[in-house]
Write an enzyme that holds these catalytic residues in place. Structure first.
Site, PDB file in Angstrom:
ATOM      1  N   CYS A  49       0.833  -1.191   0.000  1.00 22.00           N
ATOM      2  CA  CYS A  49       0.000   0.000   0.000  1.00 22.00           C
ATOM      3  C   CYS A  49       0.876   1.253   0.000  1.00 22.00           C
ATOM      4  CB  CYS A  49      -0.931   0.099   1.196  1.00 22.00           C
ATOM      5  SG  CYS A  49      -2.143  -1.197   1.321  1.00 22.00           S
TER       6      CYS A  49
ATOM      7  N   ARG B 102       6.013  -0.606  -4.207  1.00 23.68           N
ATOM      8  CA  ARG B 102       5.686  -1.197  -2.910  1.00 23.68           C
ATOM      9  C   ARG B 102       4.714  -2.363  -3.045  1.00 23.68           C
ATOM     10  NH1 ARG B 102       6.604   2.280   1.433  1.00 23.68           N
ATOM     11  NH2 ARG B 102       4.806   1.514   2.539  1.00 23.68           N
TER      12      ARG B 102
ATOM     13  N   TRP C 163      -3.059  -2.762  -1.569  1.00 21.33           N
ATOM     14  CA  TRP C 163      -2.698  -4.185  -1.641  1.00 21.33           C
ATOM     15  C   TRP C 163      -3.714  -4.881  -0.749  1.00 21.33           C
ATOM     16  CZ3 TRP C 163      -0.762  -8.387   1.182  1.00 21.33           C
ATOM     17  CH2 TRP C 163      -0.026  -9.329   0.454  1.00 21.33           C
TER      18      TRP C 163
ATOM     19  N   ASN D 150      -3.056   2.840   5.408  1.00 19.51           N
ATOM     20  CA  ASN D 150      -2.162   1.675   5.352  1.00 19.51           C
ATOM     21  C   ASN D 150      -2.237   0.988   6.696  1.00 19.51           C
ATOM     22  OD1 ASN D 150      -1.240   2.326   2.871  1.00 19.51           O
ATOM     23  ND2 ASN D 150       0.842   2.823   3.500  1.00 19.51           N
ATOM     24  N   GLY D 151      -2.178  -0.341   6.691  1.00 21.80           N
ATOM     25  CA  GLY D 151      -2.188  -1.070   7.956  1.00 21.80           C
ATOM     26  C   GLY D 151      -3.512  -1.781   8.146  1.00 21.80           C
TER      27      GLY D 151
ATOM     28  N   GLU E 280      19.397 -18.136  -0.831  1.00 24.59           N
ATOM     29  CA  GLU E 280      19.114 -16.867  -1.496  1.00 24.59           C
ATOM     30  C   GLU E 280      18.978 -17.071  -3.019  1.00 24.59           C
ATOM     31  OE1 GLU E 280      18.004 -14.143  -0.880  1.00 24.59           O
ATOM     32  OE2 GLU E 280      18.728 -12.641  -2.281  1.00 24.59           O
TER      33      GLU E 280
ATOM     34  N   LYS F 250      15.644 -16.051  -5.171  1.00 23.21           N
ATOM     35  CA  LYS F 250      15.672 -15.148  -6.333  1.00 23.21           C
ATOM     36  C   LYS F 250      14.987 -15.813  -7.515  1.00 23.21           C
ATOM     37  CE  LYS F 250      16.372 -12.478  -4.460  1.00 23.21           C
ATOM     38  NZ  LYS F 250      16.448 -11.500  -3.456  1.00 23.21           N
TER      39      LYS F 250
ATOM     40  N   GLU G 180      10.960 -16.054  -6.837  1.00 21.28           N
ATOM     41  CA  GLU G 180      10.138 -14.842  -6.845  1.00 21.28           C
ATOM     42  C   GLU G 180      10.275 -14.057  -8.148  1.00 21.28           C
ATOM     43  OE1 GLU G 180      11.288 -12.284  -3.615  1.00 21.28           O
ATOM     44  OE2 GLU G 180      13.388 -12.402  -4.133  1.00 21.28           O
TER      45      GLU G 180
ATOM     46  N   HIS H 283      18.732 -37.081   3.278  1.00 25.66           N
ATOM     47  CA  HIS H 283      17.684 -37.210   4.296  1.00 25.66           C
ATOM     48  C   HIS H 283      16.295 -36.955   3.719  1.00 25.66           C
ATOM     49  CE1 HIS H 283      20.838 -37.656   7.183  1.00 25.66           C
ATOM     50  NE2 HIS H 283      21.405 -36.549   6.728  1.00 25.66           N
TER      51      HIS H 283
ATOM     52  N   LYS I  32       6.953  -4.670  -1.700  1.00 28.49           N
ATOM     53  CA  LYS I  32       8.327  -4.332  -1.320  1.00 28.49           C
ATOM     54  C   LYS I  32       8.465  -4.213   0.188  1.00 28.49           C
ATOM     55  CE  LYS I  32      12.557  -3.101  -2.165  1.00 28.49           C
ATOM     56  NZ  LYS I  32      13.444  -4.252  -2.450  1.00 28.49           N
TER      57      LYS I  32
END
Ligand code: F6R
Length: 587
Positions: free
Chosen positions: A2, A28, A71, A97-98, A464, A468, A471, A487, A582
């Protein structure tokens, strides 16, 4: 997650200014957007689902406007649920927002006294609540009293048709006020403001600001007037533009050599301070989410191997279940690009209340985490606009390398390793190398799964790398510790399953090569990444040795692979992967 943008001032193009501001906040993450402007004693509203892209708005000329990129949390992605939300009289417009945690209770209360709701959102209750208070008091006190009744973490900006002011308040989600010449801006992020002014106020929790002809800052809940603290942002508007690059993601990948060099050259004192804190603490915890959590994992290996120090690790959202360990002698090192991730700032707040020391390794100056911490190290990565984190991660790891080596009284050695790594990253960014990465991306375009293995520090690299790939290109990728294969994971390997093997020139080399052999024996296709080639690799991408800093160039390679794989898989905008935001400001 948002974005909020508000404007009040001399220009009569408030709608255009707000629209342009929202565009800068697009990164964002959002799925709908809307703007409201004041027209005489009325408010006009324009709301849409989907992306802003080339949108224009037909809203009339005005000197006051508020806007929002939403969002979805409460209620689906619809025009009705998009912000701004209005009250029954359509004189109050709110962007938010929130999450209003007690919205159901408030909604029922308001419905009982005749308020009519049109959306499924929690935000709409704020507009009706303000409307209710306006029956007995002025605009500012109505916003104050309404905001004081909200539970949870929220940031709001409110316009009221009869007023020439906008009012913003916050209790968690970020808000920055921009101070121009006879004009004010308010946004969730300074990125939206810096085009107009670099003079800003980072609002604190429980601040409310009235913006009109003048600026008045008020501390909630009681409403005491306080003196604002002005900051000057030290980056420029050109830093938040793509320049010659097709995507921010690519631009940010290419900025990484300078980020690493900057840390090698300028972070001696900062890392000395951090290593001293670790030395003095009785128990150190590192925490972060997503990519930042992998930097923290790398940190635990570095401190153990290099500095011979035990550092605990926790994912931010899990820390709540571990915090019983904390004492005033504990040190919590919170790692975050945005400094707004709720799963980081919430546990940090709890730790603060327990009296623990808080150190932040954070990119955004003025962010919540930055303000929470007594000890702060800025990443110095510059504005990161692609949702996928690249240069921030590199900066986090570079700072942790330097700190661990500083603890071991080997700071100069670390600086050299970082300079070497910056040079190695430059090699990977050259056309000839990129061509090889593109060829590999083409080869992987139809793969449904990619596995990535590493051991020790390279385990963090594997995690990481896999994130990458997932996403950015939406390929299912998993990072594993090489030793875990037998395992369970090895059951997934069949003919031609691609497996990236992170093989730095360290104590993990022989064992990770054995793991690669095991995968190969089951038909896997082995992509080796490291300084030394090996017969087991079907494809080898060399990343020159820079000791513990070798990880940095291996990550850059992974970022480029993810980027080109995304393009070859037809993903139009790798800057904004689906469903991601973001700055993740809700749990
Ligand atoms: C991945 C990514 C996310 C973030 C995570 C934490 O590329 O960007 O996994 O790392 O959401 O965000 P910050 O670092 O802002 O706390």
């Amino acid at each position: 997650m948002c974005g909020i943008f508000g404007y009040v001032g001399n220009s009569n193009n408030a709608a255009g200014i707000v629209l342009a501001g929202l565009r800068l906040l697009e990164y964002r993450g959002y799925d709908s957007w809307g703007i409201s402007v004041k027209r005489g004693k009325k408010l006009d509203v324009d709301k849409h689902t989907g992306k802003i892209e080339q949108a224009i708005t037909q809203l009339p000329k005005s000197t006051l406007g508020i806007g929002h990129t939403r969002w979805a949390t409460h209620g689906g992605v619809t025009t009705v649920n998009a912000h701004p939300h209005l009250d029954c009289t359509k004189e109050v417009a709110v962007v938010h927002n929130g999450i209003v945690e007690n919205f159901l209770e408030l909604k029922e209360e308001l419905q009982r006294i005749g308020h009519h709701f049109v959306s499924e959102t929690d935000t709409e209750v704020i507009a009706h609540l303000i409307e209710e208070y306006l029956k007995k008091e002025g605009f500012a006190s109505s916003v104050r009293d309404a905001f004081n009744r909200l539970k949870g973490l929220s940031a709001i900006v409110v316009a009221y048709a009869p007023s020439a002011e906008i009012i913003a308040a916050k209790s968690g989600s970020p808000l920055v006020v921009g101070v121009g010449d006879n004009e004010f801006f308010v946004a969730s992020d300074a990125v939206g403001i810096v085009k107009h002014t670099r003079r800003v106020i980072f609002m604190e929790d429980n601040d409310m600001v009235i913006l009109g002809k003048k600026l008045k800052l008020i501390r909630l809940p009681e409403g005491k007037v306080v003196k604002p603290l002005f900051h000057t942002i030290d980056w420029e508007f050109k830093n938040v533009q793509k320049g010659k690059y097709k995507h921010f993601l690519l631009k940010e990948i290419y900025e990484q050599p300078q980020v690493v060099e900057n840390i090698a050259i300028n972070y001696g004192a900062d890392t000395k301070r951090l290593s001293k804190l670790i030395e003095e603490a009785f128990g150190t915890f590192m925490l972060g989410c997503g990519t930042a959590s992998y930097a923290a994992i790398a940190g635990t290996y570095l401190f153990s191997r290099v500095a011979k120090k035990h550092v605990n690790f926790s994912i931010g959202s899990e820390f709540a279940y571990l915090e019983d360990y904390l004492t005033p002698k504990s040190l919590l090192i919170a790692i975050s690009q945005s400094g707004e991730t709720i799963d980081v700032v919430a546990p940090v707040e709890k730790a603060r209340k327990r009296g623990s020391q808080i150190a932040a390794i954070v990119n955004v100056i003025g962010s919540t985490l930055y303000r929470q911490a007594q000890h702060k190290i800025l990443l110095g990565a510059g504005v990161e606009k692609a949702v996928v984190s690249t240069k921030s991660f590199i900066a986090m790891v570079a700072i942790l390398i330097l700190t661990a080596y500083t603890s071991a009284k080997r700071q100069e050695e670390a600086k050299e390793l970082l300079m070497q790594a910056a040079g190695n990253i430059r090699v990977i960014l050259q056309n000839a190398y990129v061509k090889r990465i593109k060829e590999l991306a083409k080869k992987l375009v139809k793969s449904s799964h990619i596995f990535v293995i590493g051991r020790g520090l390279a385990y963090a690299t594997a995690l990481e790398t896999a994130l990458k790939l997932k996403e950015t290109s939406y390929v299912h990728a998993e990072g594993f510790a090489g030793g875990e294969l037998k395992h369970g994971v090895i059951a997934l390997i069949d003919n031609e399953t691609p497996c990236i093997v992170i093989a730095p020139n360290d104590e993990t080399y022989d064992d990770i090569i054995s793991n690669a052999q095991e995968i190969k024996a089951r038909g896997g296709f082995i992509i080796g990444v490291g300084p030394k080639n090996n017969n087991v690799f079907d494809i080898f991408l060399e990343t020159s040795d820079a000791g513990d800093a070798t990880m940095l160039s291996q990550i850059v390679l992974a970022q480029l692979l993810a980027y080109y794989l995304a393009l070859y898989r037809g993903i139009k905008d790798p800057d904004k992967p689906r469903n991601l935001a973001k700055s993740v400001t809700v749990k």
